[in-house]
Write a protein that holds these residues in place. Structure first.
Motif, mmCIF file in Angstrom:
data_model
loop_
_atom_site.group_PDB
_atom_site.id
_atom_site.type_symbol
_atom_site.label_atom_id
_atom_site.label_comp_id
_atom_site.label_asym_id
_atom_site.label_seq_id
_atom_site.Cartn_x
_atom_site.Cartn_y
_atom_site.Cartn_z
ATOM 1 N N ASP A 182 0.867 -1.181 0.000
ATOM 2 C CA ASP A 182 0.000 0.000 0.000
ATOM 3 C C ASP A 182 0.904 1.232 0.000
ATOM 4 O OD1 ASP A 182 -2.213 1.696 0.236
ATOM 5 O OD2 ASP A 182 -2.323 1.462 2.410
ATOM 6 N N LEU A 183 0.445 2.320 -0.591
ATOM 7 C CA LEU A 183 1.240 3.549 -0.587
ATOM 8 C C LEU A 183 0.958 4.425 0.621
ATOM 9 C CD1 LEU A 183 1.251 4.627 -4.348
ATOM 10 C CD2 LEU A 183 2.934 3.277 -3.080
ATOM 11 N N GLY A 184 -0.255 4.403 1.136
ATOM 12 C CA GLY A 184 -0.634 5.268 2.245
ATOM 13 C C GLY A 184 -0.423 4.608 3.591
ATOM 14 N N LEU A 185 0.821 4.481 4.010
ATOM 15 C CA LEU A 185 1.154 3.845 5.280
ATOM 16 C C LEU A 185 1.326 4.906 6.365
ATOM 17 C CD1 LEU A 185 3.706 1.290 3.824
ATOM 18 C CD2 LEU A 185 1.362 0.819 4.558
ATOM 19 N N PRO A 186 1.138 4.534 7.631
ATOM 20 C CA PRO A 186 1.179 5.543 8.688
ATOM 21 C C PRO A 186 2.562 6.102 8.996
ATOM 22 C CG PRO A 186 0.812 3.368 9.627
ATOM 23 C CD PRO A 186 0.740 3.224 8.135
ATOM 24 N N ASP A 187 3.628 5.357 8.702
ATOM 25 C CA ASP A 187 4.959 5.819 9.087
ATOM 26 C C ASP A 187 5.838 6.230 7.913
ATOM 27 O OD1 ASP A 187 5.123 3.187 8.204
ATOM 28 O OD2 ASP A 187 6.693 2.631 9.623
ATOM 29 N N LEU A 188 5.801 5.499 6.834
ATOM 30 C CA LEU A 188 6.619 5.776 5.648
ATOM 31 C C LEU A 188 5.717 5.821 4.433
ATOM 32 C CD1 LEU A 188 9.503 3.186 6.210
ATOM 33 C CD2 LEU A 188 9.682 5.651 6.500
ATOM 34 N N ASP A 189 6.080 6.617 3.450
ATOM 35 C CA ASP A 189 5.339 6.597 2.197
ATOM 36 C C ASP A 189 5.681 5.302 1.466
ATOM 37 O OD1 ASP A 189 3.670 8.010 0.166
ATOM 38 O OD2 ASP A 189 5.494 7.705 -1.024
ATOM 39 N N GLY A 190 4.689 4.679 0.858
ATOM 40 C CA GLY A 190 4.900 3.427 0.145
ATOM 41 C C GLY A 190 5.909 3.534 -0.989
ATOM 42 N N ILE A 191 6.020 4.705 -1.599
ATOM 43 C CA ILE A 191 7.020 4.908 -2.663
ATOM 44 C C ILE A 191 8.422 4.712 -2.098
ATOM 45 C CG2 ILE A 191 8.011 6.615 -4.253
ATOM 46 C CD1 ILE A 191 5.316 5.568 -5.217
#
Length: 172
Positions: A68-77
């Protein structure tokens, strides 16, 4: 959001089926993917954060990462970039709500092999995984052995449940 589930959990077995790492913070989607993957012969590890996903990738050496790209700690990219740098042959599939063309390009340029926009069909995802995994080099597979149940088994899973085993290249 608190849950009874730890940040990262392994389901399935380490030997035999392809190992899938799911990096998804949404509990509903994470459970759906975990259940769907296990029901289709994958060993599954589900992580809720980018940091936990990166650690799990180093610990479990998965065949595929669903990210997933919208993670709470790091951007998925950023997670995709790190995974690609650390594991050049790893299959990375982005599963996200980000549908803009620029997001697709950024994901693929960061190292993803495929990109699916939510909502997605589990059967289409599984078909895409089979197609990608068919193209993985066989050199990474362990030798095929006879298990205690008399079935052929290999770390690269030479056949899929419900399908006929693939023949070796020398047999017609």
């Amino acid at each position: 959001m608190t849950s009874a589930y730890p940040a990262c959990m392994r389901t399935g077995t380490a030997a035999g089926p392809p190992a899938a790492l799911v990096v998804e913070d949404d509990e509903t989607i994470g459970r759906h993917l975990e259940t769907g993957l296990r029901g289709n012969g994958y060993a599954a590890t589900w992580c809720r954060t980018g940091a936990a996903g990166l650690a799990a990738a180093h610990r479990t050496r998965p065949d595929v990462v669903l990210l997933d790209l919208g993670l709470p700690d790091l951007d998925g990219i950023e997670v995709a970039r790190r995974l690609r740098a650390d594991f050049p042959g790893l299959l990375i599939v982005i599963l996200t709500a980000r549908a803009d063309e620029i997001d697709v390009i950024a994901g693929l340029d960061a190292g993803a092999d495929d990109y699916l926009v939510k909502p997605f069909s589990l059967t289409v995802l599984l078909a895409r995984l089979r197609a990608h995994l068919r193209r993985q080099p066989a050199a990474a597979c362990s030798p095929v052995t006879k298990s205690s149940f008399g079935r052929r088994s290999s770390s690269c899973w030479p056949y899929w449940p419900g399908t006929r085993a693939r023949r070796s290249p020398g047999r017609r």
